[in-house]
Design a protein around this motif. Structure first.
Motif, mmCIF file in Angstrom:
data_model
loop_
_atom_site.group_PDB
_atom_site.id
_atom_site.type_symbol
_atom_site.label_atom_id
_atom_site.label_comp_id
_atom_site.label_asym_id
_atom_site.label_seq_id
_atom_site.Cartn_x
_atom_site.Cartn_y
_atom_site.Cartn_z
ATOM 1 N N MET A 101 0.835 -1.202 0.000
ATOM 2 C CA MET A 101 0.000 0.000 0.000
ATOM 3 C C MET A 101 0.875 1.260 0.000
ATOM 4 S SD MET A 101 -3.369 -0.292 -0.028
ATOM 5 C CE MET A 101 -4.122 1.014 0.904
ATOM 6 N N GLN A 102 1.919 1.256 0.815
ATOM 7 C CA GLN A 102 2.817 2.414 0.879
ATOM 8 C C GLN A 102 3.546 2.609 -0.448
ATOM 9 O OE1 GLN A 102 5.394 1.892 4.272
ATOM 10 N NE2 GLN A 102 3.683 1.772 5.680
ATOM 11 N N VAL A 103 4.079 1.541 -0.981
ATOM 12 C CA VAL A 103 4.793 1.625 -2.258
ATOM 13 C C VAL A 103 3.838 2.101 -3.352
ATOM 14 C CG1 VAL A 103 6.031 0.313 -4.036
ATOM 15 C CG2 VAL A 103 6.515 -0.110 -1.620
ATOM 16 N N ALA A 104 2.621 1.575 -3.351
ATOM 17 C CA ALA A 104 1.638 1.974 -4.358
ATOM 18 C C ALA A 104 1.299 3.463 -4.230
ATOM 19 C CB ALA A 104 0.381 1.122 -4.233
ATOM 20 N N TYR A 105 1.165 3.957 -3.015
ATOM 21 C CA TYR A 105 0.816 5.372 -2.831
ATOM 22 C C TYR A 105 1.954 6.297 -3.250
ATOM 23 C CZ TYR A 105 -1.290 9.586 -0.959
ATOM 24 O OH TYR A 105 -1.832 10.845 -0.841
ATOM 25 N N TYR A 106 3.179 5.969 -2.853
ATOM 26 C CA TYR A 106 4.334 6.769 -3.286
ATOM 27 C C TYR A 106 4.458 6.740 -4.811
ATOM 28 C CZ TYR A 106 5.883 6.611 1.616
ATOM 29 O OH TYR A 106 5.968 6.721 2.978
ATOM 30 N N THR A 107 4.231 5.569 -5.388
ATOM 31 C CA THR A 107 4.291 5.412 -6.841
ATOM 32 C C THR A 107 3.233 6.286 -7.510
ATOM 33 O OG1 THR A 107 5.166 3.173 -6.691
ATOM 34 C CG2 THR A 107 4.017 3.747 -8.728
ATOM 35 N N TYR A 108 2.039 6.234 -6.989
ATOM 36 C CA TYR A 108 0.937 7.031 -7.527
ATOM 37 C C TYR A 108 1.322 8.517 -7.546
ATOM 38 C CZ TYR A 108 -3.375 9.747 -7.264
ATOM 39 O OH TYR A 108 -4.343 10.702 -7.458
ATOM 40 N N LEU A 109 1.806 9.016 -6.408
ATOM 41 C CA LEU A 109 2.156 10.438 -6.316
ATOM 42 C C LEU A 109 3.268 10.816 -7.293
ATOM 43 C CD1 LEU A 109 2.099 10.922 -2.428
ATOM 44 C CD2 LEU A 109 0.372 11.696 -4.083
ATOM 45 N N MET A 110 4.326 10.005 -7.348
ATOM 46 C CA MET A 110 5.466 10.339 -8.213
ATOM 47 C C MET A 110 5.119 10.209 -9.696
ATOM 48 S SD MET A 110 8.848 8.992 -6.179
ATOM 49 C CE MET A 110 8.243 7.402 -5.675
ATOM 50 N N CYS A 111 4.440 9.140 -10.067
ATOM 51 C CA CYS A 111 4.094 8.957 -11.489
ATOM 52 C C CYS A 111 3.117 10.026 -11.964
ATOM 53 C CB CYS A 111 3.531 7.566 -11.728
ATOM 54 S SG CYS A 111 4.791 6.280 -11.719
ATOM 55 N N LYS A 112 2.214 10.409 -11.099
ATOM 56 C CA LYS A 112 1.273 11.474 -11.470
ATOM 57 C C LYS A 112 2.028 12.788 -11.655
ATOM 58 C CE LYS A 112 -3.263 13.130 -10.700
ATOM 59 N NZ LYS A 112 -4.575 12.758 -10.372
ATOM 60 N N PHE A 113 2.971 13.058 -10.759
ATOM 61 C CA PHE A 113 3.770 14.282 -10.838
ATOM 62 C C PHE A 113 4.565 14.335 -12.146
ATOM 63 C CE2 PHE A 113 7.759 16.559 -10.141
ATOM 64 C CZ PHE A 113 7.286 17.796 -9.708
ATOM 65 N N PHE A 114 5.124 13.203 -12.550
ATOM 66 C CA PHE A 114 5.947 13.142 -13.765
ATOM 67 C C PHE A 114 5.132 12.843 -15.032
ATOM 68 C CE2 PHE A 114 9.338 12.200 -10.581
ATOM 69 C CZ PHE A 114 10.108 13.328 -10.841
ATOM 70 N N HIS A 115 3.817 12.825 -14.922
ATOM 71 C CA HIS A 115 2.916 12.602 -16.060
ATOM 72 C C HIS A 115 3.177 11.254 -16.753
ATOM 73 C CE1 HIS A 115 1.590 16.707 -15.529
ATOM 74 N NE2 HIS A 115 2.852 17.085 -15.553
ATOM 75 N N LEU A 116 3.368 10.234 -15.920
ATOM 76 C CA LEU A 116 3.551 8.870 -16.422
ATOM 77 C C LEU A 116 2.238 8.115 -16.258
ATOM 78 C CD1 LEU A 116 7.053 8.198 -14.813
ATOM 79 C CD2 LEU A 116 6.568 8.807 -17.193
ATOM 80 N N ASP A 117 2.223 6.853 -16.645
ATOM 81 C CA ASP A 117 1.017 6.029 -16.498
ATOM 82 C C ASP A 117 0.876 5.637 -15.024
ATOM 83 O OD1 ASP A 117 -1.033 4.191 -16.530
ATOM 84 O OD2 ASP A 117 -0.209 2.987 -18.172
ATOM 85 N N TYR A 118 0.304 6.537 -14.245
ATOM 86 C CA TYR A 118 0.210 6.327 -12.799
ATOM 87 C C TYR A 118 -0.794 5.238 -12.429
ATOM 88 C CZ TYR A 118 -3.832 9.519 -13.030
ATOM 89 O OH TYR A 118 -5.019 10.127 -13.336
ATOM 90 N N VAL A 119 -1.757 4.981 -13.281
ATOM 91 C CA VAL A 119 -2.736 3.927 -12.981
ATOM 92 C C VAL A 119 -2.063 2.551 -13.051
ATOM 93 C CG1 VAL A 119 -4.879 2.811 -13.736
ATOM 94 C CG2 VAL A 119 -4.715 5.319 -13.727
ATOM 95 N N SER A 120 -1.393 2.263 -14.151
ATOM 96 C CA SER A 120 -0.712 0.965 -14.294
ATOM 97 C C SER A 120 0.393 0.802 -13.251
ATOM 98 C CB SER A 120 -0.111 0.839 -15.698
ATOM 99 O OG SER A 120 -1.117 0.838 -16.671
ATOM 100 N N ALA A 121 1.147 1.854 -13.041
ATOM 101 C CA ALA A 121 2.251 1.790 -12.068
ATOM 102 C C ALA A 121 1.723 1.534 -10.661
ATOM 103 C CB ALA A 121 3.064 3.076 -12.114
#
Length: 176
Positions: A41-61
Motif C-alpha cells: 500500500m505504501q509503495v503503491a501510494y508513493y508510486t501514484y504520487l510520483m508517477c502522477k507528478f511526472f505525467h507517467l502512467d500512474y494507474v498501471s504503475a
C-alpha cells in the motif's frame, strides 16, 4: 486536494484490495513489523504520487506496485528449493508474485514489468518502463523507512535507552 488525491488512489486499487488473495498479504511480515499488504500500500501510494507528478502512467504503475510483493509466504522462514543464490527470496519472489497476480488479474505490460523487475538493481533484471524505475525507488524507500521506524521505536522502548537518555541529559545540563 489531498482527499481528492487519496480518493483517486483508492479508486485505482479498489478491486485489488478487495480481492481475497491480495488480502492474504496482511498475514505475512515484510520488513520489521510491517505486513506485506501495508508495504505494498505504501509503495503503491508513493508510486501514484510520483508517477502522477511526472505525467507517467500512474494507474498501471500504482496497480503494479500494489501487487509487486504478492508472493504469499513468510520469506523469513521459507525453505529454498536449492542452495543457489538465484533461489534466495530477493531473486525468487518477483517471479512468484507475477505468477500469482496473473492467475487473478489481467495485467498490462507496465504492471507485469513493475512486478517482475521491481528488485533492480539487486537483481540483474532491468526495468523496461520509467514507471518500473519509480516503483523500484518507492520500494527501496519504503523498506528503509519501515525498518528504520521499527528500530527507532524499539530503541525508545528499551530501558537502557531511557537510562542513557537521562544520563546524557544530566551531563548536558551540568555543562550548561
Amino acid at each position: 486536494m489531498i482527499n481528492h488525491t487519496y480518493d483517486e488512489f483508492m479508486n485505482i486499487i479498489q478491486d485489488l484490495i478487495e480481492n481475497p488473495t491480495v488480502k492474504q498479504m496482511r498475514y505475512f511480515n515484510q520488513h520489521a513489523n510491517t505486513s506485506c499488504y501495508q508495504h505494498c500500500m505504501q509503495v503503491a501510494y508513493y508510486t501514484y504520487l510520483m508517477c502522477k507528478f511526472f505525467h507517467l502512467d500512474y494507474v498501471s504503475a500504482t496497480r503494479g506496485a500494489m501487487l509487486h510483493d504478492l508472493f504469499l509466504y513468510d520469506w523469513h522462514t521459507h525453505e529454498k528449493p536449492d542452495n543457489k543464490w538465484t533461489s534466495q527470496h530477493a531473486f525468487l519472489h518477483p517471479k512468484v508474485a507475477l505468477k500469482n497476480a496473473k492467475k487473478i488479474f489481467h495485467l498490462n505490460a507496465i504492471e507485469q514489468d513493475v512486478i517482475v523487475n521491481h528488485m533492480w538493481p539487486v537483481t540483474i533484471k532491468i526495468p523496461h518502463f520509467k514507471e518500473t524505475v519509480i516503483v523500484t525507488f518507492a520500494d527501496k524507500y519504503s523498506a528503509c523507512r519501515e525498518t528504520f521506524c521499527y528500530f527507532r521505536k524499539l530503541l525508545h522502548t528499551k530501558k537502557l535507552y531511557k537510562y542513557a537518555y537521562v544520563f546524557l541529559s544530566l551531563i548536558i545540563f551540568r555543562i550548561v
